[in-house]
Scaffold this active site. Structure first.
Site, PDB file in Angstrom:
ATOM      1  CB  SER A  96      -0.824  -0.389   1.201  1.00 32.80           C
ATOM      2  OG  SER A  96      -0.096   0.035   2.483  1.00 32.80           O
ATOM      3  CE  LYS A  97       0.288   9.020  -0.863  1.00 33.94           C
ATOM      4  NZ  LYS A  97       0.736   8.970   0.887  1.00 33.94           N
TER       5      LYS A  97
END
Length: 503
Positions: free
Chosen positions: A262-263
Protein backbone atom coordinates in the site's frame (compact mmCIF):
# COMPACT_ATOMS: atom_id res chain seq x y z
CA UNK A 1 -10.35 -19.51 -37.76
CA UNK A 2 -8.48 -18.59 -34.57
CA UNK A 3 -9.63 -15.36 -32.98
CA UNK A 4 -7.15 -12.50 -32.87
CA UNK A 5 -5.78 -12.04 -29.36
CA UNK A 6 -7.41 -9.10 -27.59
CA UNK A 7 -6.73 -8.19 -23.96
CA UNK A 8 -7.93 -5.30 -21.88
CA UNK A 9 -6.70 -3.29 -18.93
CA UNK A 10 -9.72 -1.83 -17.16
CA UNK A 11 -8.78 0.51 -14.29
CA UNK A 12 -11.12 2.80 -12.38
CA UNK A 13 -10.17 6.53 -12.40
CA UNK A 14 -10.39 6.86 -8.63
CA UNK A 15 -6.85 8.10 -8.02
CA UNK A 16 -3.27 7.42 -9.12
CA UNK A 17 -2.45 4.09 -10.72
CA UNK A 18 -0.75 1.81 -8.16
CA UNK A 19 2.27 -0.19 -9.38
CA UNK A 20 0.10 -3.29 -8.88
CA UNK A 21 -2.15 -1.90 -11.61
CA UNK A 22 0.86 -1.11 -13.79
CA UNK A 23 2.04 -4.72 -13.34
CA UNK A 24 -1.39 -5.98 -14.49
CA UNK A 25 -1.23 -3.67 -17.53
CA UNK A 26 2.33 -4.84 -18.25
CA UNK A 27 1.43 -8.55 -18.18
CA UNK A 28 -1.53 -7.87 -20.49
CA UNK A 29 0.76 -5.92 -22.82
CA UNK A 30 3.52 -8.56 -22.86
CA UNK A 31 1.03 -11.36 -23.51
CA UNK A 32 -0.81 -9.67 -26.35
CA UNK A 33 2.35 -8.35 -28.06
CA UNK A 34 3.85 -11.84 -27.98
CA UNK A 35 0.72 -13.07 -29.79
CA UNK A 36 0.49 -10.07 -32.16
CA UNK A 37 -2.75 -8.98 -30.53
CA UNK A 38 -4.42 -5.76 -29.38
CA UNK A 39 -4.05 -4.07 -26.00
CA UNK A 40 -7.29 -2.29 -25.06
CA UNK A 41 -7.69 0.35 -22.34
CA UNK A 42 -11.20 0.56 -20.90
CA UNK A 43 -11.98 3.12 -18.22
CA UNK A 44 -14.44 1.72 -15.66
CA UNK A 45 -15.93 4.97 -14.39
CA UNK A 46 -19.52 4.06 -13.57
CA UNK A 47 -18.98 4.93 -9.89
CA UNK A 48 -19.09 8.69 -10.31
CA UNK A 49 -18.97 9.23 -6.52
CA UNK A 50 -15.40 7.93 -6.49
CA UNK A 51 -14.32 9.56 -9.75
CA UNK A 52 -11.17 11.71 -9.34
CA UNK A 53 -10.36 14.46 -11.79
CA UNK A 54 -7.10 13.88 -13.64
CA UNK A 55 -6.94 10.16 -12.84
CA UNK A 56 -7.71 9.02 -16.39
CA UNK A 57 -4.99 11.24 -17.85
CA UNK A 58 -2.62 9.90 -15.20
CA UNK A 59 -3.35 6.31 -16.28
CA UNK A 60 -2.62 7.10 -19.93
CA UNK A 61 0.56 9.03 -19.09
CA UNK A 62 1.78 6.22 -16.82
CA UNK A 63 1.31 3.60 -19.55
CA UNK A 64 3.10 5.83 -22.06
CA UNK A 65 6.02 6.45 -19.67
CA UNK A 66 6.39 2.68 -19.18
CA UNK A 67 6.43 2.26 -22.98
CA UNK A 68 3.34 0.03 -22.84
CA UNK A 69 0.79 2.31 -24.57
CA UNK A 70 -2.67 1.00 -25.38
CA UNK A 71 -3.61 0.19 -28.98
CA UNK A 72 -7.30 0.87 -28.49
CA UNK A 73 -9.10 3.03 -25.95
CA UNK A 74 -10.23 6.60 -25.30
CA UNK A 75 -8.99 8.67 -28.22
CA UNK A 76 -7.88 5.57 -30.16
CA UNK A 77 -11.08 4.00 -31.47
CA UNK A 78 -10.61 0.56 -32.96
CA UNK A 79 -14.28 0.03 -33.73
CA UNK A 80 -15.29 -1.27 -30.30
CA UNK A 81 -15.89 2.03 -28.50
CA UNK A 82 -16.86 3.93 -26.56
CA UNK A 83 -14.15 2.90 -24.09
CA UNK A 84 -15.44 4.68 -21.00
CA UNK A 85 -18.04 2.63 -19.16
CA UNK A 86 -20.01 5.78 -18.30
CA UNK A 87 -20.56 6.26 -22.06
CA UNK A 88 -21.87 2.70 -22.43
CA UNK A 89 -24.77 2.90 -19.91
CA UNK A 90 -27.37 2.27 -22.60
CA UNK A 91 -25.92 -1.15 -23.42
CA UNK A 92 -26.44 -3.12 -20.23
CA UNK A 93 -30.16 -3.23 -19.44
CA UNK A 94 -31.02 -5.41 -22.44
CA UNK A 95 -28.67 -8.13 -21.18
CA UNK A 96 -30.12 -7.99 -17.67
CA UNK A 97 -33.58 -8.33 -19.27
CA UNK A 98 -32.32 -11.23 -21.39
CA UNK A 99 -31.17 -13.06 -18.26
CA UNK A 100 -34.60 -12.54 -16.67
CA UNK A 101 -36.35 -13.81 -19.79
CA UNK A 102 -34.30 -17.01 -19.91
CA UNK A 103 -34.69 -17.65 -16.18
CA UNK A 104 -31.14 -16.85 -15.09
CA UNK A 105 -32.01 -13.66 -13.19
CA UNK A 106 -34.92 -12.20 -11.23
CA UNK A 107 -36.30 -8.96 -9.78
CA UNK A 108 -35.68 -8.44 -6.06
CA UNK A 109 -37.69 -5.83 -4.16
CA UNK A 110 -36.17 -6.39 -0.71
CA UNK A 111 -35.54 -3.13 1.15
CA UNK A 112 -32.39 -2.47 3.16
CA UNK A 113 -34.40 -2.80 6.36
CA UNK A 114 -35.79 -6.17 5.31
CA UNK A 115 -32.36 -7.50 4.41
CA UNK A 116 -30.88 -6.19 7.66
CA UNK A 117 -33.62 -7.98 9.61
CA UNK A 118 -32.82 -11.28 7.86
CA UNK A 119 -29.12 -10.73 8.46
CA UNK A 120 -29.67 -10.01 12.18
CA UNK A 121 -31.88 -13.10 12.60
CA UNK A 122 -29.27 -15.34 10.94
CA UNK A 123 -26.47 -13.91 13.06
CA UNK A 124 -28.50 -14.54 16.22
CA UNK A 125 -28.60 -18.20 15.19
CA UNK A 126 -24.86 -18.26 14.46
CA UNK A 127 -25.40 -18.26 10.69
CA UNK A 128 -24.08 -16.03 7.91
CA UNK A 129 -26.80 -14.47 5.81
CA UNK A 130 -26.47 -15.33 2.14
CA UNK A 131 -29.08 -14.56 -0.54
CA UNK A 132 -29.33 -17.63 -2.76
CA UNK A 133 -31.17 -20.90 -3.48
CA UNK A 134 -31.83 -21.79 0.16
CA UNK A 135 -33.89 -18.68 0.96
CA UNK A 136 -34.73 -16.88 -2.30
CA UNK A 137 -38.24 -18.40 -2.38
CA UNK A 138 -39.00 -16.80 1.01
CA UNK A 139 -37.69 -13.31 0.20
CA UNK A 140 -39.31 -10.36 -1.54
CA UNK A 141 -38.60 -11.13 -5.19
CA UNK A 142 -40.14 -12.27 -8.47
CA UNK A 143 -39.45 -15.93 -7.57
CA UNK A 144 -41.61 -15.83 -4.42
CA UNK A 145 -44.17 -13.40 -5.92
CA UNK A 146 -46.63 -14.19 -8.69
CA UNK A 147 -46.11 -12.73 -12.14
CA UNK A 148 -48.98 -10.27 -11.55
CA UNK A 149 -47.61 -9.16 -8.17
CA UNK A 150 -44.20 -8.65 -9.69
CA UNK A 151 -45.58 -6.57 -12.56
CA UNK A 152 -47.70 -4.49 -10.18
CA UNK A 153 -44.63 -3.63 -8.11
CA UNK A 154 -42.70 -2.63 -11.23
CA UNK A 155 -45.63 -0.56 -12.54
CA UNK A 156 -46.01 1.13 -9.15
CA UNK A 157 -42.40 2.23 -9.29
CA UNK A 158 -41.25 0.08 -6.38
CA UNK A 159 -37.42 0.12 -6.26
CA UNK A 160 -35.85 -3.15 -7.34
CA UNK A 161 -32.55 -4.73 -8.23
CA UNK A 162 -31.92 -7.56 -10.67
CA UNK A 163 -30.15 -10.54 -9.12
CA UNK A 164 -28.41 -13.42 -10.86
CA UNK A 165 -30.02 -16.78 -10.15
CA UNK A 166 -27.11 -19.04 -9.23
CA UNK A 167 -27.70 -22.69 -10.12
CA UNK A 168 -28.27 -25.15 -7.31
CA UNK A 169 -26.47 -28.45 -6.66
CA UNK A 170 -23.90 -28.08 -9.40
CA UNK A 171 -20.13 -28.54 -9.35
CA UNK A 172 -18.65 -25.85 -11.55
CA UNK A 173 -15.36 -26.71 -13.26
CA UNK A 174 -13.18 -23.62 -13.74
CA UNK A 175 -9.83 -23.21 -15.46
CA UNK A 176 -7.32 -20.49 -14.72
CA UNK A 177 -4.12 -20.18 -16.80
CA UNK A 178 -2.13 -19.40 -13.65
CA UNK A 179 -3.87 -21.50 -10.99
CA UNK A 180 -4.98 -24.47 -13.04
CA UNK A 181 -8.28 -26.35 -12.65
CA UNK A 182 -10.68 -25.55 -9.81
CA UNK A 183 -14.04 -26.86 -8.64
CA UNK A 184 -16.77 -24.71 -7.08
CA UNK A 185 -19.93 -25.93 -5.40
CA UNK A 186 -22.59 -23.53 -6.72
CA UNK A 187 -24.56 -23.94 -3.47
CA UNK A 188 -22.04 -21.67 -1.70
CA UNK A 189 -22.46 -18.82 -4.23
CA UNK A 190 -24.78 -15.90 -3.55
CA UNK A 191 -27.20 -14.37 -6.02
CA UNK A 192 -25.19 -11.26 -6.87
CA UNK A 193 -26.89 -8.04 -7.88
CA UNK A 194 -26.40 -7.38 -11.60
CA UNK A 195 -28.48 -4.24 -11.94
CA UNK A 196 -28.94 -1.66 -9.21
CA UNK A 197 -32.06 0.26 -8.22
CA UNK A 198 -30.54 3.45 -9.65
CA UNK A 199 -30.65 1.93 -13.15
CA UNK A 200 -26.91 1.27 -13.31
CA UNK A 201 -25.27 -2.12 -13.81
CA UNK A 202 -22.93 -3.53 -11.19
CA UNK A 203 -19.33 -4.25 -12.12
CA UNK A 204 -20.10 -7.92 -12.73
CA UNK A 205 -22.65 -7.40 -15.50
CA UNK A 206 -20.95 -4.41 -17.13
CA UNK A 207 -17.60 -6.16 -17.11
CA UNK A 208 -18.94 -9.30 -18.81
CA UNK A 209 -20.94 -7.38 -21.40
CA UNK A 210 -18.04 -5.09 -22.25
CA UNK A 211 -15.55 -7.94 -22.55
CA UNK A 212 -17.94 -9.81 -24.85
CA UNK A 213 -18.78 -6.82 -27.05
CA UNK A 214 -15.11 -5.83 -27.28
CA UNK A 215 -14.24 -9.43 -28.26
CA UNK A 216 -11.74 -9.83 -25.42
CA UNK A 217 -10.11 -13.25 -25.74
CA UNK A 218 -8.00 -13.28 -22.55
CA UNK A 219 -8.80 -11.67 -19.20
CA UNK A 220 -5.58 -11.15 -17.22
CA UNK A 221 -6.35 -9.46 -13.92
CA UNK A 222 -5.45 -9.31 -10.24
CA UNK A 223 -6.00 -12.07 -7.72
CA UNK A 224 -8.65 -9.98 -5.95
CA UNK A 225 -11.07 -10.90 -8.78
CA UNK A 226 -10.61 -14.66 -8.34
CA UNK A 227 -13.70 -15.00 -6.06
CA UNK A 228 -15.78 -13.49 -8.91
CA UNK A 229 -14.58 -16.01 -11.50
CA UNK A 230 -17.41 -18.49 -10.89
CA UNK A 231 -20.08 -15.81 -11.31
CA UNK A 232 -18.46 -14.45 -14.46
CA UNK A 233 -18.20 -17.90 -16.05
CA UNK A 234 -21.86 -18.56 -15.16
CA UNK A 235 -22.88 -15.23 -16.70
CA UNK A 236 -21.13 -16.07 -19.96
CA UNK A 237 -22.87 -19.45 -20.01
CA UNK A 238 -26.26 -17.95 -19.17
CA UNK A 239 -25.98 -15.39 -21.95
CA UNK A 240 -24.94 -18.06 -24.44
CA UNK A 241 -21.48 -16.58 -24.99
CA UNK A 242 -18.06 -18.18 -25.17
CA UNK A 243 -16.03 -17.19 -22.13
CA UNK A 244 -12.51 -15.80 -22.55
CA UNK A 245 -9.46 -17.45 -21.03
CA UNK A 246 -8.91 -16.25 -17.44
CA UNK A 247 -5.65 -15.61 -15.59
CA UNK A 248 -5.43 -14.19 -12.07
CA UNK A 249 -2.13 -12.60 -11.12
CA UNK A 250 -0.64 -12.91 -7.62
CA UNK A 251 -0.75 -10.00 -5.20
CA UNK A 252 2.20 -7.67 -4.72
CA UNK A 253 2.99 -7.98 -1.03
CA UNK A 254 4.54 -5.64 1.52
CA UNK A 255 8.36 -5.76 1.82
CA UNK A 256 7.99 -6.93 5.41
CA UNK A 257 5.34 -9.41 6.46
CA UNK A 258 2.08 -10.34 4.78
CA UNK A 259 -0.54 -8.14 3.20
CA UNK A 260 -0.99 -6.19 0.00
CA UNK A 261 1.51 -3.41 -0.76
CA UNK A 262 0.00 0.00 0.00
CA UNK A 263 0.91 3.67 -0.18
CA UNK A 264 1.41 3.59 3.59
CA UNK A 265 4.21 1.03 3.13
CA UNK A 266 5.92 3.34 0.66
CA UNK A 267 5.57 6.35 2.95
CA UNK A 268 6.91 4.38 5.89
CA UNK A 269 9.91 2.84 4.12
CA UNK A 270 10.63 5.71 1.71
CA UNK A 271 9.87 4.36 -1.77
CA UNK A 272 7.18 5.19 -4.36
CA UNK A 273 4.20 2.92 -4.99
CA UNK A 274 3.06 4.95 -8.01
CA UNK A 275 4.74 5.20 -11.43
CA UNK A 276 4.39 8.99 -11.60
CA UNK A 277 4.12 11.69 -8.98
CA UNK A 278 0.52 12.42 -8.01
CA UNK A 279 -0.99 15.53 -6.46
CA UNK A 280 -4.31 14.89 -4.78
CA UNK A 281 -6.76 17.44 -6.27
CA UNK A 282 -8.64 17.74 -2.96
CA UNK A 283 -5.86 17.87 -0.39
CA UNK A 284 -2.89 18.89 -2.58
CA UNK A 285 -0.97 16.07 -0.89
CA UNK A 286 1.89 14.92 -3.12
CA UNK A 287 2.70 11.23 -3.53
CA UNK A 288 6.10 10.41 -5.01
CA UNK A 289 6.51 8.61 -8.32
CA UNK A 290 9.26 6.49 -9.84
CA UNK A 291 9.69 8.86 -12.78
CA UNK A 292 10.22 11.94 -10.60
CA UNK A 293 12.49 10.00 -8.24
CA UNK A 294 14.84 9.46 -11.17
CA UNK A 295 14.09 5.86 -12.10
CA UNK A 296 14.36 4.72 -15.69
CA UNK A 297 11.11 3.32 -17.05
CA UNK A 298 13.04 0.29 -18.36
CA UNK A 299 14.18 -0.50 -14.80
CA UNK A 300 10.67 -0.14 -13.36
CA UNK A 301 9.20 -2.39 -16.07
CA UNK A 302 11.95 -4.99 -15.56
CA UNK A 303 11.32 -4.92 -11.80
CA UNK A 304 7.54 -5.24 -12.19
CA UNK A 305 7.89 -8.17 -14.60
CA UNK A 306 9.67 -10.15 -11.88
CA UNK A 307 6.90 -9.52 -9.36
CA UNK A 308 5.03 -12.74 -9.96
CA UNK A 309 6.77 -14.01 -13.10
CA UNK A 310 10.05 -15.81 -13.63
CA UNK A 311 11.54 -16.90 -16.96
CA UNK A 312 12.98 -20.04 -15.36
CA UNK A 313 16.55 -19.02 -16.22
CA UNK A 314 19.34 -17.10 -14.44
CA UNK A 315 18.72 -13.99 -16.54
CA UNK A 316 17.28 -11.04 -14.64
CA UNK A 317 17.98 -8.06 -16.89
CA UNK A 318 15.51 -7.78 -19.75
CA UNK A 319 14.64 -5.17 -22.31
CA UNK A 320 10.95 -4.76 -23.14
CA UNK A 321 11.44 -6.71 -26.37
CA UNK A 322 13.11 -9.56 -24.49
CA UNK A 323 10.25 -9.62 -21.97
CA UNK A 324 7.73 -9.88 -24.81
CA UNK A 325 9.65 -12.81 -26.35
CA UNK A 326 10.03 -14.65 -23.03
CA UNK A 327 6.69 -13.94 -21.38
CA UNK A 328 4.50 -16.96 -20.74
CA UNK A 329 1.46 -17.13 -18.44
CA UNK A 330 2.47 -20.64 -17.39
CA UNK A 331 5.52 -19.08 -15.69
CA UNK A 332 3.44 -16.70 -13.57
CA UNK A 333 3.52 -17.73 -9.90
CA UNK A 334 0.46 -18.47 -7.80
CA UNK A 335 1.99 -17.12 -4.58
CA UNK A 336 2.15 -13.42 -3.78
CA UNK A 337 5.29 -11.54 -4.77
CA UNK A 338 7.09 -9.64 -2.02
CA UNK A 339 8.12 -6.14 -3.08
CA UNK A 340 11.82 -5.37 -2.50
CA UNK A 341 12.84 -1.67 -2.64
CA UNK A 342 16.56 -2.58 -2.69
CA UNK A 343 16.06 -4.95 -5.62
CA UNK A 344 14.27 -2.13 -7.43
CA UNK A 345 17.37 0.05 -6.95
CA UNK A 346 19.50 -2.81 -8.25
CA UNK A 347 17.43 -2.97 -11.44
CA UNK A 348 17.78 0.80 -11.74
CA UNK A 349 21.55 0.66 -11.36
CA UNK A 350 21.91 -2.15 -13.90
CA UNK A 351 19.81 -0.36 -16.51
CA UNK A 352 21.55 2.93 -15.73
CA UNK A 353 24.90 1.28 -16.49
CA UNK A 354 23.55 -0.04 -19.79
CA UNK A 355 22.37 3.39 -20.91
CA UNK A 356 24.51 4.93 -23.66
CA UNK A 357 27.22 7.22 -22.26
CA UNK A 358 26.02 10.04 -24.53
CA UNK A 359 22.73 10.14 -22.59
CA UNK A 360 24.60 10.52 -19.30
CA UNK A 361 26.81 13.22 -20.81
CA UNK A 362 23.72 15.22 -21.74
CA UNK A 363 22.28 14.73 -18.25
CA UNK A 364 25.51 15.91 -16.61
CA UNK A 365 25.77 18.81 -19.04
CA UNK A 366 22.27 19.92 -18.05
CA UNK A 367 23.11 19.76 -14.33
CA UNK A 368 26.34 21.72 -14.84
CA UNK A 369 24.47 24.35 -16.85
CA UNK A 370 21.82 24.71 -14.11
CA UNK A 371 24.64 25.38 -11.64
CA UNK A 372 26.17 28.03 -13.95
CA UNK A 373 29.44 26.17 -14.17
CA UNK A 374 31.61 26.39 -17.29
CA UNK A 375 34.10 23.65 -18.02
CA UNK A 376 36.54 22.48 -20.67
CA UNK A 377 36.61 18.92 -19.34
CA UNK A 378 35.84 16.04 -21.65
CA UNK A 379 32.53 15.01 -20.10
CA UNK A 380 32.72 11.53 -21.63
CA UNK A 381 35.85 10.94 -19.53
CA UNK A 382 34.05 12.33 -16.47
CA UNK A 383 31.03 10.04 -16.94
CA UNK A 384 33.17 6.98 -17.61
CA UNK A 385 35.13 7.73 -14.43
CA UNK A 386 32.08 7.75 -12.12
CA UNK A 387 29.31 5.88 -13.94
CA UNK A 388 29.87 2.52 -12.25
CA UNK A 389 28.93 3.93 -8.86
CA UNK A 390 25.92 5.94 -10.09
CA UNK A 391 22.35 4.71 -9.66
CA UNK A 392 20.44 7.84 -10.76
CA UNK A 393 21.31 10.74 -13.04
CA UNK A 394 21.57 13.05 -10.02
CA UNK A 395 24.42 10.83 -8.78
CA UNK A 396 26.48 11.95 -11.77
CA UNK A 397 26.88 15.34 -10.11
CA UNK A 398 27.19 14.02 -6.57
CA UNK A 399 30.05 11.74 -7.67
CA UNK A 400 31.85 14.26 -9.88
CA UNK A 401 31.26 17.66 -8.26
CA UNK A 402 34.80 17.72 -6.81
CA UNK A 403 36.16 17.74 -10.38
CA UNK A 404 34.39 21.00 -11.19
CA UNK A 405 34.66 22.69 -7.79
CA UNK A 406 37.95 22.35 -5.90
CA UNK A 407 37.52 21.39 -2.25
CA UNK A 408 37.60 24.34 0.13
CA UNK A 409 37.29 22.16 3.22
CA UNK A 410 38.84 18.81 3.99
CA UNK A 411 37.53 15.85 5.92
CA UNK A 412 38.93 16.36 9.42
CA UNK A 413 39.15 12.69 10.29
CA UNK A 414 40.89 11.90 7.00
CA UNK A 415 43.41 14.72 7.52
CA UNK A 416 44.33 13.45 10.98
CA UNK A 417 44.93 10.03 9.48
CA UNK A 418 46.89 11.15 6.40
CA UNK A 419 48.71 14.38 7.34
CA UNK A 420 51.91 13.74 9.31
CA UNK A 421 54.84 16.00 10.28
CA UNK A 422 56.69 15.37 7.02
CA UNK A 423 53.63 15.44 4.72
CA UNK A 424 53.97 19.13 3.70
CA UNK A 425 57.61 18.54 2.71
CA UNK A 426 56.65 15.46 0.69
CA UNK A 427 53.80 17.36 -1.00
CA UNK A 428 56.20 20.17 -2.04
CA UNK A 429 58.46 17.53 -3.52
CA UNK A 430 55.48 15.95 -5.31
CA UNK A 431 54.65 19.32 -6.88
CA UNK A 432 58.18 19.47 -8.35
CA UNK A 433 57.80 15.93 -9.75
CA UNK A 434 54.40 16.75 -11.29
CA UNK A 435 55.65 20.07 -12.72
CA UNK A 436 58.23 18.21 -14.78
CA UNK A 437 55.72 15.84 -16.39
CA UNK A 438 54.89 16.78 -19.98
CA UNK A 439 52.58 13.90 -20.99
CA UNK A 440 49.84 14.24 -18.35
CA UNK A 441 47.72 11.20 -19.17
CA UNK A 442 46.62 8.94 -16.33
CA UNK A 443 49.03 6.05 -16.94
CA UNK A 444 52.11 8.22 -17.40
CA UNK A 445 51.49 10.32 -14.27
CA UNK A 446 50.79 7.16 -12.29
CA UNK A 447 54.05 5.52 -13.40
CA UNK A 448 56.20 8.58 -12.67
CA UNK A 449 54.67 9.30 -9.24
CA UNK A 450 54.78 5.66 -8.15
CA UNK A 451 58.41 5.30 -9.32
CA UNK A 452 59.29 8.39 -7.27
CA UNK A 453 57.50 6.99 -4.16
CA UNK A 454 59.42 3.70 -4.50
CA UNK A 455 62.72 5.58 -4.87
CA UNK A 456 62.04 7.33 -1.58
CA UNK A 457 61.41 3.97 0.07
CA UNK A 458 58.24 5.17 1.76
CA UNK A 459 54.77 3.64 1.91
CA UNK A 460 52.36 4.58 -0.89
CA UNK A 461 49.82 5.78 1.66
CA UNK A 462 52.13 8.59 2.79
CA UNK A 463 51.65 10.24 -0.63
CA UNK A 464 48.43 8.82 -2.01
CA UNK A 465 46.22 9.59 0.99
CA UNK A 466 47.13 13.30 1.31
CA UNK A 467 47.07 13.65 -2.48
CA UNK A 468 43.53 12.22 -2.59
CA UNK A 469 42.39 14.58 0.17
CA UNK A 470 43.94 17.50 -1.74
CA UNK A 471 42.10 16.59 -4.95
CA UNK A 472 38.78 15.33 -3.59
CA UNK A 473 38.45 16.71 -0.05
CA UNK A 474 38.18 13.22 1.50
CA UNK A 475 39.57 9.72 1.18
CA UNK A 476 36.88 8.72 -1.31
CA UNK A 477 36.57 8.89 -5.07
CA UNK A 478 37.74 7.15 -8.24
CA UNK A 479 41.30 6.43 -9.40
CA UNK A 480 43.62 9.30 -8.42
CA UNK A 481 45.48 9.52 -11.68
CA UNK A 482 42.27 9.44 -13.71
CA UNK A 483 41.30 12.49 -11.66
CA UNK A 484 44.62 14.29 -12.39
CA UNK A 485 44.25 13.52 -16.10
CA UNK A 486 40.80 15.18 -16.18
CA UNK A 487 41.55 18.30 -14.09
CA UNK A 488 45.03 18.75 -15.63
CA UNK A 489 48.49 19.61 -14.34
CA UNK A 490 47.81 23.21 -13.38
CA UNK A 491 44.71 22.43 -11.31
CA UNK A 492 46.38 19.40 -9.69
CA UNK A 493 49.29 21.55 -8.47
CA UNK A 494 46.94 24.32 -7.36
CA UNK A 495 44.94 21.89 -5.20
CA UNK A 496 48.09 20.43 -3.60
CA UNK A 497 49.35 23.96 -2.81
CA UNK A 498 45.98 24.83 -1.29
CA UNK A 499 45.99 21.92 1.18
CA UNK A 500 49.61 22.64 2.15
CA UNK A 501 48.63 26.21 3.05
CA UNK A 502 45.82 24.95 5.29
CA UNK A 503 48.04 22.46 7.10
Amino acid sequence: MTKKTRVRFAPSPTGPLHIGGVRTALFNYLFTKKHNGTFVLRIEDTDQNRYVSGAEDYITEALDWCNIPFDEGPGKDGGFGPYRQSERKHLYKQYADQLIENGHAYYAFDTSDELNEHRTNDEAQGKTFIYNWHNRTKLNNSISLSENETQQKINSGDPYVIRFKCPQDETLHLTDEVRGDMKIDTNVLDDKILFKSDGMPTYHLANIVDDHLMEITHVIRGEEWLPSLALHVLLYRSLGWEAPSFSHLPLILKPVGKGKLSKRDGDKLGFPVFPLQWTDPKTNEIASGYREDGYLSEAVVNMLAFLGWNPGTEQELFSLEELINEFDLSKVNKAGAKFDPEKTKWFQQQHFQQTNVSVHVEQLKEIISEKNITTTFNLIDVVNLIKERAVFSKDLWDLSSFLFIAPSEYDEKACKKAWKDDTSTLMHELIRIISDITDFDSENVSNIVKTWIKSKEIGFGKIMMPLRIALVGSLQGPDLFDITAIIGKKETIKRIESIIEKN
